[in-house]
Scaffold this motif. Structure first.
Motif, mmCIF file in Angstrom:
data_model
loop_
_atom_site.group_PDB
_atom_site.id
_atom_site.type_symbol
_atom_site.label_atom_id
_atom_site.label_comp_id
_atom_site.label_asym_id
_atom_site.label_seq_id
_atom_site.Cartn_x
_atom_site.Cartn_y
_atom_site.Cartn_z
ATOM 1 N N SER A 68 84.514 -26.187 4.058
ATOM 2 C CA SER A 68 83.668 -25.073 3.640
ATOM 3 C C SER A 68 84.403 -23.739 3.678
ATOM 4 O O SER A 68 83.797 -22.684 3.476
ATOM 5 N N LEU B 250 85.508 -34.378 12.974
ATOM 6 C CA LEU B 250 84.538 -34.296 11.884
ATOM 7 C C LEU B 250 83.998 -32.881 11.736
ATOM 8 O O LEU B 250 83.822 -32.389 10.616
ATOM 9 N N ALA B 251 83.727 -32.229 12.862
ATOM 10 C CA ALA B 251 83.244 -30.844 12.798
ATOM 11 C C ALA B 251 84.302 -29.938 12.185
ATOM 12 O O ALA B 251 84.003 -29.083 11.337
ATOM 13 N N ASN C 290 81.103 -19.060 8.645
ATOM 14 C CA ASN C 290 80.670 -20.410 9.015
ATOM 15 C C ASN C 290 80.560 -20.591 10.534
ATOM 16 O O ASN C 290 80.947 -21.616 11.093
ATOM 17 N N ASP D 277 84.574 -30.543 8.443
ATOM 18 C CA ASP D 277 83.448 -29.940 7.724
ATOM 19 C C ASP D 277 83.673 -28.446 7.539
ATOM 20 O O ASP D 277 83.416 -27.891 6.457
ATOM 21 N N ASP E 166 87.658 -35.448 1.629
ATOM 22 C CA ASP E 166 86.633 -34.562 1.078
ATOM 23 C C ASP E 166 86.929 -33.098 1.398
ATOM 24 O O ASP E 166 86.563 -32.206 0.630
ATOM 25 N N ALA E 167 87.595 -32.855 2.536
ATOM 26 C CA ALA E 167 87.938 -31.487 2.922
ATOM 27 C C ALA E 167 89.194 -30.986 2.225
ATOM 28 O O ALA E 167 89.585 -29.830 2.403
ATOM 29 N N ALA F 217 86.248 -38.089 5.339
ATOM 30 C CA ALA F 217 85.914 -36.668 5.469
ATOM 31 C C ALA F 217 87.146 -35.796 5.281
ATOM 32 O O ALA F 217 87.056 -34.692 4.734
ATOM 33 N N THR G 44 80.546 -39.373 1.829
ATOM 34 C CA THR G 44 80.654 -38.357 2.875
ATOM 35 C C THR G 44 79.307 -38.078 3.540
ATOM 36 O O THR G 44 79.252 -37.420 4.575
ATOM 37 N N VAL H 223 78.985 -38.828 7.250
ATOM 38 C CA VAL H 223 79.411 -37.934 8.326
ATOM 39 C C VAL H 223 78.234 -37.477 9.188
ATOM 40 O O VAL H 223 78.248 -37.648 10.414
ATOM 41 N N PRO H 224 77.165 -36.891 8.609
ATOM 42 C CA PRO H 224 76.038 -36.524 9.470
ATOM 43 C C PRO H 224 75.375 -37.731 10.120
ATOM 44 O O PRO H 224 74.848 -37.624 11.228
#
Length: 227
Positions: free
Chosen positions: A65, A57-58, A205, A61, A35-36, A32, A165, A168-169
């Motif tokens: 974004s 993780l939060a 967000n 994310d 990916d970020a 993650a 990814t 993650v959820p």
């Protein structure tokens, strides 16, 4: 063998079965981070400073974004509010230690280390509580950091088409479902999740933060009514 050494090894031994869940979680946190848009040093820095899987993780994310830093930090703090309760619960067991020692112990506090230590302290008064706790907590920390680094390395070479990814959820769901053991936790989880989905379009967000705060409030209200 030195009894104090036995206490340290007892903590390592008791936490070992939990590593089966920690390793994939840490790998997902590393993936993650990639990916970020974080590099290895940034991902490891986040992991070392925060050392809390769900909030990491939060935060990742939200970073991915483009959320403002204040929202990222605020969300991580709200998610980690449970650590205040853990600290209050376990603090009496370490009251005789110096403040610096207690500060070091607090850094390594996790859900797993807290649960194992409180259960062990209630069952036995013979152990060195600090050594048992550190045996469990530091083992978790080491495995988490290694897993995060491995996730960053693996994630950097995995094509986006593989969709790793998406794990993650799934990890969040794996954390959420077992925690919904009674009416207050179920109400908090369901309400928080629903509000976060509905509020996903909020500016800056803020949807996740609003959902987390709402879930906590609903859980507390439900617990109060139950009592």
């Amino acid at each position: 063998m030195d009894p104090l050494h036995d206490d340290l090894l007892a903590g390592v031994r008791d936490v070992s079965p939990l590593m089966l869940g920690i390793v994939p979680f840490a790998l997902v946190a590393g993936i993650a981070a990639v990916d970020a848009g974080l590099g290895l040093a940034e991902a490891v820095g986040l992991s070392v400073i925060v050392f809390a899987g769900a909030s990491q993780l939060a935060a990742l994310d939200l970073i991915g974004s483009g959320a403002p830093l204040a929202v990222v930090v605020g969300t991580a703090v709200v998610i980690n509010l449970r650590m205040v309760m853990y600290s209050a619960s376990i603090a009496p067991h370490f009251a005789r230690y110096a403040r610096g020692v207690r500060a070091g112990i607090a850094y390594f506090l996790t859900d797993q280390a807290h649960a194992l230590s409180v259960a062990e302290f209630g069952a036995s008064d013979d152990r060195s509580r600090a050594l048992y706790y550190l045996g469990a907590a530091v083992s978790l920390w080491i495995v988490w950091q290694i897993g995060t680094v491995a996730g960053v390395v693996v994630g950097a070479g995995v094509p986006d088409a593989w969709g790793l990814t998406f794990a993650v959820p799934l990890v969040f769901l794996a954390l959420l479902v077992p925690a919904m053991k009674d009416r207050p936790t179920t109400a908090a989880g369901v309400t928080g999740g629903a509000v976060a989905v509905v509020a996903a379009g909020l500016p800056l967000n803020l949807g996740l933060l609003v959902g987390a705060v709402t879930g906590i409030v609903v859980g507390l209200l439900t617990e109060g009514r139950s009592r």
